[in-house]
Design a protein around this motif. Structure first.
Motif, PDB file in Angstrom:
ATOM      1  N   VAL D   4       0.816  -1.180  -0.077  1.00 24.47           N
ATOM      2  CA  VAL D   4      -0.026  -0.023  -0.027  1.00 24.47           C
ATOM      3  C   VAL D   4       0.881   1.107   0.035  1.00 24.47           C
ATOM      4  N   TYR D   5       0.330   2.298  -0.688  1.00 28.26           N
ATOM      5  CA  TYR D   5       1.373   3.566  -0.865  1.00 28.26           C
ATOM      6  C   TYR D   5       0.294   4.671  -0.421  1.00 28.26           C
ATOM      7  N   PHE D   6       0.962   5.500   0.065  1.00 30.83           N
ATOM      8  CA  PHE D   6       0.278   6.970   0.374  1.00 30.83           C
ATOM      9  C   PHE D   6       0.941   8.269  -0.212  1.00 30.83           C
ATOM     10  N   ASP D  58       3.046  -4.692   8.268  1.00 28.34           N
ATOM     11  CA  ASP D  58       1.623  -5.067   9.127  1.00 28.34           C
ATOM     12  C   ASP D  58       1.395  -3.793  10.189  1.00 28.34           C
ATOM     13  N   GLY D  59       1.286  -2.740   9.730  1.00 32.19           N
ATOM     14  CA  GLY D  59       0.996  -1.837  10.440  1.00 32.19           C
ATOM     15  C   GLY D  59       1.615  -1.150  11.663  1.00 32.19           C
ATOM     16  N   PHE D  61       5.212   1.005  12.173  1.00 30.90           N
ATOM     17  CA  PHE D  61       6.278   1.672  11.457  1.00 30.90           C
ATOM     18  C   PHE D  61       7.565   1.005  11.909  1.00 30.90           C
ATOM     19  N   GLU D  73       1.260  -7.247   4.772  1.00 30.77           N
ATOM     20  CA  GLU D  73       1.097  -5.954   4.007  1.00 30.77           C
ATOM     21  C   GLU D  73       2.227  -4.770   4.387  1.00 30.77           C
ATOM     22  N   ALA D  75       3.533  -0.982   3.930  1.00 34.64           N
ATOM     23  CA  ALA D  75       3.305   0.266   3.177  1.00 34.64           C
ATOM     24  C   ALA D  75       4.348   1.191   3.278  1.00 34.64           C
ATOM     25  N   PHE D  77       5.498   5.209   2.341  1.00 33.68           N
ATOM     26  CA  PHE D  77       4.813   6.710   2.329  1.00 33.68           C
ATOM     27  C   PHE D  77       5.948   7.707   2.670  1.00 33.68           C
TER      28      PHE D  77
END
Lengths: 145, 83, 145, 83
Positions: D4-6, D58-59, D61, D73, D75, D77
């Motif tokens: 996922v990217y932000f 996985d949520g 940082f 997952e 991420a 960003f």
């Protein structure tokens, strides 16, 4: 905007917040003091020095405005008899940046506790006693000098 | 000169306000307290422990050794406890 | 009470205050962040990491509750497009004593700025740019460690 | 594995989320970025300046040199700017 009110009536928190927001850009910090039911207190009565209290609070608000470049300050303090859970005092500050608003809010409530002529009397089941000034409050005010 | 009293000082003096006319020998707030206490009764009781008293002269908080210098209103009270 | 909300809708400040007061005894501190019209910003858009944001805010609220013995914490953060003057964020803390409520409130807004996955994009007359993290925000969060 | 990217990372990659299946040689988040960037296009553009990237696995940082160790997952960003 500098707004200082000393009143016996309860005050409307959301109206006070709205006023600060209308003058605010960035951040608004507030502190609301509520009557605590410490060891069974059922009534807290606040006495003050009319005229002098308002002037002392206005002086503090002006000092804070200059020191932190505030866009607005509100100080509302109730006097007379109050019950646990009721609001005694509201201090609100608005500034462009959060640190200024938060520090000024802490400053005002600390200084108010030692520099504005209010006196508290607690009653427990009809037995009243005047509250003594806390050393911690004197120290908290002193750290701003 | 108008005297005003607050909190337990008011209760011990027995009134919240009174007019007084101290002699010229009364120069400071402390002198005024001595002179009033000499009347006995409530004043002597209220002013017994000086370290528990604070004063304002014409609305400005001052130490007890401050001069009265023509003040119109002198307030005597315990340390404040608002907020 | 720990209350964490991330929502696109505007939020009702007085309802949030009432919730804190219902759980509070002593003092309530709040910080409300408003969209600034910095250099002509006309829209600020907030993006976030759904699920992870809420967990990060809940973790911060739990840390603050333990560190300052709070009786209640509310964090409400808006996402999506907002205009200058609108509320972005509300942080409210309730504690028996004022220093705890005030410090915890400052802690939460400082940590939120560096530890919760939100990203701001400013638009000025249709020209959008992502806001860069400020060194001052990193320093402000670091002072609590 | 879900990516996922932000914010501008999302814009440069060209999507907010995608499924990827990296080879066993991809051990850390940084390895994953290298592997994705090797595909060229948006990924290479988005992952060009590593010091401007942050990650969550996985949520949680994590630093970019953290192991993926079976993450569901990941991420990617820019530094966060809420509040």
């Amino acid at each position: 905007m500098i707004r200082v009110l000393v009143q016996t009536e309860p005050f409307d928190l959301s109206a006070e917040m709205m006023r600060l927001e209308a003058e605010g850009t960035g951040g608004i910090a507030t502190f609301t003091g509520l009557v605590r039911a410490d060891d069974g207190v059922d009534v807290l009565e606040l006495e003050h020095y009319p005229g002098v209290t308002e002037r002392a609070l206005t002086d503090l608000a002006q000092e804070a405005t200059a020191r932190w470049s505030l866009t607005a300050v509100s100080i509302v303090h109730r006097v007379g008899p109050m019950r646990p859970g009721e609001r005694i005092v509201f201090v609100g500050t608005a500034a462009a940046h959060r640190a200024a608003a938060l520090e000024a809010c802490a400053y005002l409530i600390d200084r108010l506790k030692t520099d504005a002529p209010f006196w508290k009397r607690e009653s427990r089941g009809g037995q009243a006693r005047w509250v003594e000034q806390r050393t911690g409050d004197v120290d908290a005010a002193a750290r701003w000098r | 000169m108008k005297m005003v009293y607050f909190a337990w000082v008011r209760e011990r003096v027995g009134t919240g306000a009174e007019e007084v006319a101290p002699p010229a020998s009364v120069v400071t707030v402390a002198d005024l307290l001595d002179w009033l206490a000499a009347h006995g009764g409530g004043h002597a009781d209220a002013f017994g422990e000086r370290e528990r008293l604070r004063a304002a002269v014409d609305g400005a908080f001052v130490p007890l050794d401050s001069p009265l210098s023509g003040a119109a209103e002198v307030a005597i009270f315990p340390p404040v406890t608002g907020g």
